[in-house]
Design an enzyme around this catalytic site. Structure first.
Site, PDB file in Angstrom:
ATOM      1  N   LYS A  11       0.856  -1.200   0.000  1.00 11.93           N
ATOM      2  CA  LYS A  11       0.000   0.000   0.000  1.00 11.93           C
ATOM      3  C   LYS A  11       0.884   1.240   0.000  1.00 11.93           C
ATOM      4  CE  LYS A  11       0.836   1.324   4.456  1.00 11.93           C
ATOM      5  NZ  LYS A  11       1.678   2.446   4.771  1.00 11.93           N
ATOM      6  N   ASP A 146      -2.704  -2.021   9.816  1.00 10.67           N
ATOM      7  CA  ASP A 146      -2.761  -2.009   8.346  1.00 10.67           C
ATOM      8  C   ASP A 146      -3.302  -3.317   7.766  1.00 10.67           C
ATOM      9  OD1 ASP A 146      -1.683   0.517   8.302  1.00 10.67           O
ATOM     10  OD2 ASP A 146       0.344  -0.120   7.774  1.00 10.67           O
TER      11      ASP A 146
HETATM   12  P1  ATP Z   1       3.997  -0.429   7.839  1.00 11.14           P
HETATM   13  O1  ATP Z   1       4.006   0.246   6.516  1.00 11.14           O
HETATM   14  O2  ATP Z   1       2.772  -1.293   8.060  1.00 11.14           O
HETATM   15  O3  ATP Z   1       4.315   0.426   9.008  1.00 11.14           O
HETATM   16  P2  ATP Z   1       6.486  -1.530   6.995  1.00 11.14           P
HETATM   17  O4  ATP Z   1       6.124  -1.864   5.595  1.00 11.14           O
HETATM   18  O5  ATP Z   1       7.270  -0.301   7.231  1.00 11.14           O
HETATM   19  O6  ATP Z   1       5.182  -1.525   7.850  1.00 11.14           O
HETATM   20  P3  ATP Z   1       7.153  -4.268   7.393  1.00 11.14           P
HETATM   21  O7  ATP Z   1       7.767  -4.674   6.106  1.00 11.14           O
HETATM   22  O8  ATP Z   1       5.769  -4.725   7.680  1.00 11.14           O
HETATM   23  O9  ATP Z   1       7.278  -2.693   7.605  1.00 11.14           O
HETATM   24  O10 ATP Z   1       8.174  -4.748   8.542  1.00 11.14           O
HETATM   25  C1  ATP Z   1       8.225  -4.156   9.837  1.00 11.14           C
HETATM   26  C2  ATP Z   1       8.858  -5.167  10.782  1.00 11.14           C
HETATM   27  O11 ATP Z   1       7.898  -6.223  10.970  1.00 11.14           O
HETATM   28  C3  ATP Z   1      10.093  -5.843  10.213  1.00 11.14           C
HETATM   29  O12 ATP Z   1      11.247  -5.176  10.617  1.00 11.14           O
HETATM   30  C4  ATP Z   1      10.012  -7.252  10.752  1.00 11.14           C
HETATM   31  O13 ATP Z   1      10.808  -7.403  11.899  1.00 11.14           O
HETATM   32  C5  ATP Z   1       8.575  -7.459  11.184  1.00 11.14           C
HETATM   33  N1  ATP Z   1       7.815  -8.477  10.399  1.00 11.14           N
HETATM   34  C6  ATP Z   1       6.974  -9.382  10.911  1.00 11.14           C
HETATM   35  N2  ATP Z   1       6.423 -10.141   9.942  1.00 11.14           N
HETATM   36  C7  ATP Z   1       6.927  -9.718   8.772  1.00 11.14           C
HETATM   37  C8  ATP Z   1       6.739 -10.101   7.424  1.00 11.14           C
HETATM   38  N3  ATP Z   1       5.928 -11.116   7.090  1.00 11.14           N
HETATM   39  N4  ATP Z   1       7.377  -9.423   6.460  1.00 11.14           N
HETATM   40  C9  ATP Z   1       8.178  -8.388   6.812  1.00 11.14           C
HETATM   41  N5  ATP Z   1       8.430  -8.006   8.080  1.00 11.14           N
HETATM   42  C10 ATP Z   1       7.803  -8.634   9.056  1.00 11.14           C
END
Ligand code: ATP
Length: 310
Positions: A11, A146
């Site tokens: 997203k 999210d």
């Molecule tokens: P958001 O945009 O929802 O704030 P993000 O995209 O910045 O999240 P994610 O890629 O969801 O961040 O990862 C955040 C943290 O979540 C990672 O550093 C990791 O430790 C943890 N995590 C748990 N499950 C997953 C997964 N399936 N894929 C990626 N990271 C994960």
């Protein structure tokens, strides 16, 4: 039974207004989400063994930063669907990452949403018991702010902590160039930095999504949408990762209509007039900015988490 695969889409927040910190530790949000056609693939395979998740593996973009234990959101999503029903299978989960980790694009949430759908399908085939859309949404809310959006996809306004969703019937295709950074940003740290900056400035003003909402509902062109994109987390993300300013500058001077930090960053999204411009902008940013791991083009809106037909 053969494996079941579901796609979970990334997203971008077209607008992200962050209100004050609530007593429960979350911020009140007013955001407009749009799903993009960048996705992770989550495969759930029934295996022999005691009921529940046996093993989780991850491959693809930034896989080494993704946990493979119960802290992985996809693992917890599968456990919620399997619950304590009798006769549930043991499952292995494999995630093929296409969404950057800790990139502000809801990669973990997208995996959780895809795991909800794939595990529910495995359960339906093995036990004959389906999960209703309402049950899956309830699990999604329990998993994170999210996850409900990544389950449903499209274009939606999110309020509360982002989990109260209202569909926006805006289907016009939007073209994006995306710049994925080498290093991720921690979402909680970006929120904490915003709070600290606001204390310093003595205000808690939050961005307003109403003009953008009206423009989307009127099916406005990208030139009209571009100046209405906003993100209250952009300033703290730039404070934590000052190199983002140069990435945004390069993308905008290469022809993007607007550059924004995606969610809590550090991914930068550039809204472009068309697919050709998006490719040019991606190329210019990749060539000029050394903090970039890679660039990609994407379109939105994309669907929510969905099963891959077998
Ligand atoms: P958001 O945009 O929802 O704030 P993000 O995209 O910045 O999240 P994610 O890629 O969801 O961040 O990862 C955040 C943290 O979540 C990672 O550093 C990791 O430790 C943890 N995590 C748990 N499950 C997953 C997964 N399936 N894929 C990626 N990271 C994960």
């Amino acid at each position: 039974m053969s494996p079941v695969t579901a796609l979970g889409h990334a997203k971008i927040n077209l607008a992200l207004g962050v209100g004050p910190l609530r007593a429960d530790g979350f911020h009140e949000l007013d955001t407009i989400f749009q799903s993009l056609d960048i996705h992770d693939r989550v495969t759930v395979t029934p295996v022999d063994g005691p009921p529940g998740v046996r093993r989780l593996t991850v491959a693809g973009l930034g896989a080494d930063a993704v946990p493979t234990d119960r802290t992985n959101l996809a693992w917890r999503a599968a456990e919620l669907v399997l619950g304590d029903l009798t006769g549930v299978p043991a499952v292995d989960i494999h995630i093929e990452k296409g969404i950057p980790t800790a990139g502000g694009m809801a990669g973990g949430s997208a995996d959780a949403a895809a795991a909800l759908r794939a595990t529910a399908e495995v359960l339906r085939v093995v036990t004959g018991t389906g999960s209703s859309e309402a049950q899956l949404l309830e699990h999604a809310r329990a998993l994170g702010s999210d996850v409900p959006f990544t389950l449903l996809g499209g274009t939606r306004r999110g309020t509360g902590r982002g989990e109260l969703l209202e569909e926006i019937p805006a289907t016009r295709t939007r073209h994006w160039a995306l710049a994925f950074n080498r290093r991720g940003l921690s979402t909680p740290e970006v929120f904490r930095t915003l709070d600290a900056m606001r204390v310093g400035a003595g205000c808690v003003a939050s961005g307003d999504t109403s003009e953008l909402l009206a423009a989307l509902l009127a099916d406005a062109g990208p030139e009209e949408i571009a100046p209405l994109l906003s993100n209250d987390l952009g300033a703290p993300a730039l404070r934590l990762s000052p190199g983002l300013a140069e990435i945004l500058r390069v993308g905008e001077s290469a022809g993007a209509l607007a550059g924004i930090v995606s969610g809590s960053g550090p991914t930068c999204g550039f809204l472009c007039a068309d697919a050709v411009t998006a490719r040019e902008v991606g190329g210019a940013v990749a060539g000029a900015c050394c903090d970039i791991r890679m660039t990609a083009t994407a379109t939105g809106p994309a669907p929510g988490a969905q099963l891959v037909p077998r």
